[in-house]
Design a protein around this motif. Structure first.
Motif, PDB file in Angstrom:
ATOM      1  N   SER A 551       0.860  -1.179   0.000  1.00 12.41           N
ATOM      2  CA  SER A 551       0.000   0.000   0.000  1.00 12.41           C
ATOM      3  C   SER A 551       0.894   1.227   0.000  1.00 12.41           C
ATOM      4  O   SER A 551       1.873   1.293   0.762  1.00 12.41           O
ATOM      5  N   GLY A 552       0.586   2.198  -0.858  1.00 10.40           N
ATOM      6  CA  GLY A 552       1.442   3.371  -0.907  1.00 10.40           C
ATOM      7  C   GLY A 552       0.784   4.537  -1.613  1.00 10.40           C
ATOM      8  O   GLY A 552      -0.243   4.394  -2.291  1.00 10.40           O
ATOM      9  N   SER A 553       1.374   5.717  -1.438  1.00 10.53           N
ATOM     10  CA  SER A 553       0.868   6.911  -2.093  1.00 10.53           C
ATOM     11  C   SER A 553       1.996   7.921  -2.266  1.00 10.53           C
ATOM     12  O   SER A 553       2.949   7.957  -1.479  1.00 10.53           O
ATOM     13  N   VAL A 554       1.877   8.732  -3.315  1.00 13.38           N
ATOM     14  CA  VAL A 554       2.772   9.851  -3.580  1.00 13.38           C
ATOM     15  C   VAL A 554       1.888  11.063  -3.836  1.00 13.38           C
ATOM     16  O   VAL A 554       1.015  11.033  -4.713  1.00 13.38           O
ATOM     17  N   THR A 555       2.103  12.132  -3.071  1.00 14.34           N
ATOM     18  CA  THR A 555       1.287  13.334  -3.201  1.00 14.34           C
ATOM     19  C   THR A 555       2.190  14.555  -3.346  1.00 14.34           C
ATOM     20  O   THR A 555       3.142  14.725  -2.578  1.00 14.34           O
ATOM     21  N   VAL A 556       1.894  15.387  -4.325  1.00 11.14           N
ATOM     22  CA  VAL A 556       2.603  16.647  -4.534  1.00 11.14           C
ATOM     23  C   VAL A 556       1.565  17.767  -4.507  1.00 11.14           C
ATOM     24  O   VAL A 556       0.494  17.642  -5.123  1.00 11.14           O
ATOM     25  N   TYR A 557       1.863  18.857  -3.792  1.00 10.79           N
ATOM     26  CA  TYR A 557       0.897  19.952  -3.696  1.00 10.79           C
ATOM     27  C   TYR A 557       1.606  21.302  -3.757  1.00 10.79           C
ATOM     28  O   TYR A 557       2.796  21.438  -3.451  1.00 10.79           O
ATOM     29  N   HIS A 558       0.859  22.313  -4.160  1.00 10.63           N
ATOM     30  CA  HIS A 558       1.321  23.702  -4.181  1.00 10.63           C
ATOM     31  C   HIS A 558       0.146  24.571  -3.746  1.00 10.63           C
ATOM     32  O   HIS A 558      -0.963  24.453  -4.284  1.00 10.63           O
ATOM     33  N   THR A 559       0.374  25.459  -2.762  1.00 13.73           N
ATOM     34  CA  THR A 559      -0.692  26.308  -2.233  1.00 13.73           C
ATOM     35  C   THR A 559      -0.255  27.763  -2.277  1.00 13.73           C
ATOM     36  O   THR A 559       0.804  28.126  -1.749  1.00 13.73           O
ATOM     37  N   ASP A 560      -1.070  28.604  -2.907  1.00 12.30           N
ATOM     38  CA  ASP A 560      -0.855  30.050  -2.939  1.00 12.30           C
ATOM     39  C   ASP A 560      -1.741  30.706  -1.875  1.00 12.30           C
ATOM     40  O   ASP A 560      -2.960  30.490  -1.852  1.00 12.30           O
ATOM     41  N   TYR A 561      -1.130  31.501  -1.006  1.00 13.27           N
ATOM     42  CA  TYR A 561      -1.869  32.232   0.034  1.00 13.27           C
ATOM     43  C   TYR A 561      -1.926  33.714  -0.336  1.00 13.27           C
ATOM     44  O   TYR A 561      -0.902  34.332  -0.640  1.00 13.27           O
ATOM     45  N   ASP A 562      -3.122  34.276  -0.311  1.00 17.61           N
ATOM     46  CA  ASP A 562      -3.313  35.713  -0.479  1.00 17.61           C
ATOM     47  C   ASP A 562      -3.563  36.333   0.891  1.00 17.61           C
ATOM     48  O   ASP A 562      -4.466  35.911   1.625  1.00 17.61           O
ATOM     49  N   GLN A 563      -2.738  37.323   1.242  1.00 15.25           N
ATOM     50  CA  GLN A 563      -2.865  38.037   2.518  1.00 15.25           C
ATOM     51  C   GLN A 563      -2.717  37.097   3.718  1.00 15.25           C
ATOM     52  O   GLN A 563      -3.534  37.092   4.632  1.00 15.25           O
ATOM     53  N   TYR A 564      -1.638  36.318   3.717  1.00 15.20           N
ATOM     54  CA  TYR A 564      -1.344  35.395   4.825  1.00 15.20           C
ATOM     55  C   TYR A 564      -1.059  36.206   6.085  1.00 15.20           C
ATOM     56  O   TYR A 564      -0.220  37.114   6.092  1.00 15.20           O
ATOM     57  N   ILE A 565      -1.746  35.880   7.177  1.00 19.98           N
ATOM     58  CA  ILE A 565      -1.634  36.620   8.433  1.00 19.98           C
ATOM     59  C   ILE A 565      -0.641  35.911   9.345  1.00 19.98           C
ATOM     60  O   ILE A 565      -0.742  34.703   9.561  1.00 19.98           O
ATOM     61  N   ALA A 566       0.326  36.673   9.899  1.00 20.59           N
ATOM     62  CA  ALA A 566       1.320  36.070  10.788  1.00 20.59           C
ATOM     63  C   ALA A 566       1.872  37.122  11.741  1.00 20.59           C
ATOM     64  O   ALA A 566       1.882  38.324  11.446  1.00 20.59           O
ATOM     65  N   LEU A 567       2.344  36.649  12.896  1.00 14.71           N
ATOM     66  CA  LEU A 567       3.059  37.498  13.840  1.00 14.71           C
ATOM     67  C   LEU A 567       4.486  37.728  13.366  1.00 14.71           C
ATOM     68  O   LEU A 567       5.089  36.855  12.734  1.00 14.71           O
ATOM     69  N   PHE A 568       5.052  38.881  13.691  1.00 12.88           N
ATOM     70  CA  PHE A 568       6.472  39.100  13.465  1.00 12.88           C
ATOM     71  C   PHE A 568       7.034  39.878  14.641  1.00 12.88           C
ATOM     72  O   PHE A 568       6.314  40.606  15.344  1.00 12.88           O
ATOM     73  N   ASP A 569       8.307  39.704  14.875  1.00 13.33           N
ATOM     74  CA  ASP A 569       8.993  40.401  15.953  1.00 13.33           C
ATOM     75  C   ASP A 569       9.301  41.822  15.484  1.00 13.33           C
ATOM     76  O   ASP A 569      10.092  42.030  14.565  1.00 13.33           O
ATOM     77  N   SER A 570       8.677  42.801  16.126  1.00 17.19           N
ATOM     78  CA  SER A 570       8.833  44.190  15.703  1.00 17.19           C
ATOM     79  C   SER A 570      10.171  44.785  16.103  1.00 17.19           C
ATOM     80  O   SER A 570      10.536  45.865  15.622  1.00 17.19           O
ATOM     81  N   GLY A 571      10.906  44.117  16.995  1.00 23.45           N
ATOM     82  CA  GLY A 571      12.152  44.667  17.507  1.00 23.45           C
ATOM     83  C   GLY A 571      11.955  45.596  18.682  1.00 23.45           C
ATOM     84  O   GLY A 571      12.928  46.035  19.306  1.00 23.45           O
ATOM     85  N   GLU A 572      10.706  45.886  19.017  1.00 26.90           N
ATOM     86  CA  GLU A 572      10.402  46.748  20.159  1.00 26.90           C
ATOM     87  C   GLU A 572      10.419  45.929  21.449  1.00 26.90           C
ATOM     88  O   GLU A 572      10.265  44.709  21.438  1.00 26.90           O
ATOM     89  N   MET A 573      10.550  46.641  22.573  1.00 30.93           N
ATOM     90  CA  MET A 573      10.451  46.038  23.895  1.00 30.93           C
ATOM     91  C   MET A 573       9.447  46.832  24.724  1.00 30.93           C
ATOM     92  O   MET A 573       9.368  48.051  24.633  1.00 30.93           O
ATOM     93  N   GLN A 574       8.664  46.115  25.513  1.00 27.13           N
ATOM     94  CA  GLN A 574       7.688  46.752  26.383  1.00 27.13           C
ATOM     95  C   GLN A 574       7.598  45.949  27.662  1.00 27.13           C
ATOM     96  O   GLN A 574       7.371  44.740  27.619  1.00 27.13           O
ATOM     97  N   ALA A 575       7.767  46.600  28.795  1.00 32.91           N
ATOM     98  CA  ALA A 575       7.762  45.939  30.098  1.00 32.91           C
ATOM     99  C   ALA A 575       8.773  44.795  30.144  1.00 32.91           C
ATOM    100  O   ALA A 575       8.531  43.764  30.766  1.00 32.91           O
TER     101      ALA A 575
END
Length: 738
Positions: A551-575
């Motif tokens: 039993s076996g399978s091979v799967t290939v996929y490609h996904t395009d994201y429009d307006q992908y939402i993610a956190l990023f480190d702003s470089g700021e510090m608070q408290a």
């Protein structure tokens, strides 16, 4: 091709009288009867077994289409659709089949379907395949190709499918969506896997059937069928499970009991886990102890008109984090549902109503036992699904289903801190899904599926609930999603699948309005009210095969994201803490998934899988945050049907190979790159029949995780900056069934 619902059919849905189904199961080669074969009618939750002459019978059946599934030891499983009543008794011929037992899925399509026939990639994990020691949904599925986990200690594991998690993965319990406040990577599903009969994982966007949160994949935790006793005397059976693990000195106790009288069935279950602090090869991770107490109650009734089921579950977890220091977390989740399925002539009408009450309270050390965050989220869901009669002509068949679903969520903060404001949201959706199959027999069969969905969602946040709003916030979102799939059955053993699908989700309330210290991740997180809706389009090709020995399978996929939402480190510090902000850019994800099982000899199974994934933020040219490392595994398992007084004996070893992974620059909060590593897991087990009639079974499983006590850090491990992953763990599990 669209299947139009004629108005006159609404008035044709009148209940019909009960019917019966009887037949025989025989060996295809010899013609001899096959006894103790299990026959299940999926839609109405009815199961029976063949007698010594290979005969079976169902009484008090609703007329109409039924999916019949047949399983028998040493034979290939049978899945077929029948129309009740039949003109004559049914004769089922079974082919000898030693190793693979093909299941059906109820998640990848709005009806039961074979995995070889669905255009999307699917994995089905049985209760026996779940890790012996799995205490979270993420941990139990981490060995599946294309699936990883973000494991915070031992009791919390967030599933990651093809590089995405949180609000991009839809977790369901028996087909009903679960909302566990999944706005952060440490917020794992609040659901018990030990009560599951199987778990189905659909990989890639599946918003067309399961809504906005399904743009990355779907995980459906499915309970066992409710017992019935229409065709037998009243039944009563149960099990007791005891387990111990040396790492963290963890103990597990579980008990379940079920029974049936004619069409009425019931099941109850209870589980408790108590664990000390997790241990790495070099030290103890203090404050990672936990205690879980989980319960379930299921009731069901089956009659000539259809079925009715009710469920109530309780899940709670009291745990702590290694970092932040002395941070404690209390989680409670109650879930209630009632659902029905009605057969009316050739139509099937099903409905569902569910209620989920989720509570999440966080206790940082500085507040001396007072919660910094205490969120209560109540979600109500209702669904109406109408499956129309199949249209047949010549060598084609057309199936169609329409679904109307409404979800309402209300979040209430009970602590003074306003990291997440109070809000209400509602979602109304309409789904149309059709499937056209043509071609003679299994060889040369073609299947085209087309799904379309419309969602409209409203979000309201009162100004008084937020420290950044000057007036009430109200926003409406709407979108069309869809999927187009094609399956070419090359022959009875192989198929080629092509799939195009679109996913969608609006920004969640946390992404819009977060504003303050998120104690669970030791950071200040700031939302972005300018965020737009996120969508993706996925292209997928999969080749699958299942023979007597391979039993076996091979799967290939490609996904395009429009307006992908993610956190990023702003470089700021608070408290004294880093400040993370939300932003969005276009992105891509692509990957390959390989999986195989091979039986070179009757007693030896050789298994293997490999997953590779690549992501890119098209604006920064960096990878997306928390993109999993490439991984693979090799399994060797020896199996004996009997060995002395033991039966179903197995002994195995698994080697896991995980590649190194680098951070994605400022897009990677808590960024720490990790090196490649290799782990070895060992297992052995078997069953012993007991009692005068040998009707009781004691199942014994012993496992060693990380047998060589390797020191390693997984890329998705939240504590990787301060500690290694868990060290060697000896596990013993006893399961007594009566």
């Amino acid at each position: 091709m669209m299947y139009l619902l004629p108005l006159w059919s609404v008035f044709a849905l009148l209940p019909l009288s009960d019917a019966s189904l009887n037949g025989a199961v025989v060996d295809a080669a010899s013609g001899k009867p096959v006894q103790q074969a299990s026959i299940t009618l999926i839609e109405i939750n009815r199961t029976t077994e063949t007698d010594a002459k290979g005969l079976f019978q169902f009484n008090n059946l609703p007329r109409g289409r039924h999916t019949l599934c047949l399983h028998a030891s040493l034979y290939a499983s049978i899945h077929t659709v029948i129309e009740v009543p039949l003109k004559q008794p049914l004769t089922i011929q079974l082919q000898y089949h030693t190793h693979f037992d093909e299941e059906i899925t109820v998640t990848a399509a709005p009806w039961a379907i074979k995995p070889l026939d669905t255009p999307q990639t699917l994995s089905i994990i049985s209760a026996e395949q779940l890790s012996v020691a799995a205490t979270s949904l993420g941990e139990g599925l981490a060995h599946v190709p294309g699936v990883d986990q973000i494991g915070t200690g031992d009791s919390l594991g967030t599933p990651v499918i093809r590089g995405v998690s949180e609000n991009r993965i839809k977790v369901m319990h028996d087909g009903i969506g679960q909302n566990h406040q999944q706005f952060s990577f440490r917020h794992s599903p609040n659901i018990e896997t030990a009560f599951a009969h199987k778990i189905e994982i659909v990989k890639g966007p599946h918003s067309v059937l399961h809504g906005p949160d399904a743009m990355g994949g779907v995980i459906n935790v499915i309970s066992a069928l409710m017992p019935t006793a229409f065709d037998s005397d009243p039944t009563l059976e149960g099990s007791v499970v005891l387990g111990h693990e040396t790492n963290a000195d963890r103990n597990t106790a579980q008990a379940s009991l079920q029974g049936a009288v004619e069409g009425f069935g019931w099941r109850v279950g209870a589980l408790n886990r108590q664990s000390g602090d997790m241990e790495t090869p070099e030290k103890i991770l203090e404050n990672t102890d936990f205690e879980q107490s989980n319960y379930e109650l299921n009731l069901g009734y089956s009659g000539e008109w259809g079925t009715l089921k009710a469920k109530a579950t309780h899940w709670e977890d009291k745990t702590g984090f290694y970092r932040p220091v002395d941070f404690r977390l209390n989680l409670d989740n109650d879930f209630y549902s009632v659902e029905g399925l009605h057969f009316m002539k050739a139509h099937q009408l099903s409905w569902m109503a569910g209620r989920q009450e989720n509570r999440r309270a966080a206790y940082p050390a500085a507040l001396n036992g007072k919660p910094a965050v205490d969120l209560e989220l109540n979600t109500t869901t209702g669904r109406l699904k109408w499956r129309l009669p199949a249209r047949k002509g010549g060598n084609y068949q057309l199936n169609a289903t329409f679904v109307l679903e409404y979800t309402d969520a209300e979040n209430t903060p009970h602590a003074k801190k306003k990291l997440l404001p109070a809000y209400t949201s509602d979602n109304l959706s309409f789904v149309s899904f059709q499937e056209l199959a043509w071609g003679s027999g299994q060889a040369g069969k073609h299947v085209i599926s087309l799904g379309m969905r419309f969602d409209t969602q409203n979000l309201e946040v009162p100004a008084a609930a937020s420290n950044i709003l000057s007036h009430d916030f109200q926003e409406s979102y709407a979108a069309f999603t869809g999927s187009l799939g094609y399956v070419r059955k090359i022959n009875q053993k192989a198929s080629l699948a092509l799939n195009l699908s679109r996913g969608w989700r609006p920004p969640n309330t946390f992404e819009l309005f977060a504003n303050g210290i998120h104690g669970g991740v030791s950071a200040v997180q700031i939302g972005n009210r300018d965020l737009e809706e996120e969508s993706n389009t996925s292209y997928e090709v999969s080749l699958r095969t299942m023979t007597d020995h391979f039993s076996g399978s091979v799967t290939v996929y490609h996904t395009d994201y429009d307006q992908y939402i993610a956190l990023f480190d702003s470089g700021e510090m608070q408290a004294g803490l880093p400040v993370f902000r939300y932003r969005q850019e276009d992105a891509i994800m692509r990957g390959i998934e390989l999986e195989m099982d091979w039986f070179p000899f009757e007693i030896l199974r050789v298994g293997g899988n490999y997953t590779a994934i690549q992501s890119e933020n098209l604006e920064t040219k960096n990878s997306l945050p928390q993109t999993p490392a490439n991984k693979g595994s090799l399994q060797l398992e020896w199996m004996w049907r009997s060995l002395g007084k033991l039966h179903d004996v197995h002994a195995g070893m698994t080697s896991e190979l995980v590649g190194g992974a680098a951070i994605s620059g400022s897009d990677e909060p808590f960024g720490t790159s990790t090196d490649a590593y290799q782990l070895l897991n060992l297992s052995v087990g078997g069953s012993l029949s007991m009692g005068a009639a040998k009707s009781q079974t004691l199942q014994i499983n012993f496992m060693i995780e990380n047998a060589l006590d390797e020191t390693y850090k997984d890329f998705l491990y939240p504590y990787k900056a301060w500690a290694d992953n868990a060290g060697r763990n000896f596990i013993l599990k006893l399961n007594y069934r009566f």
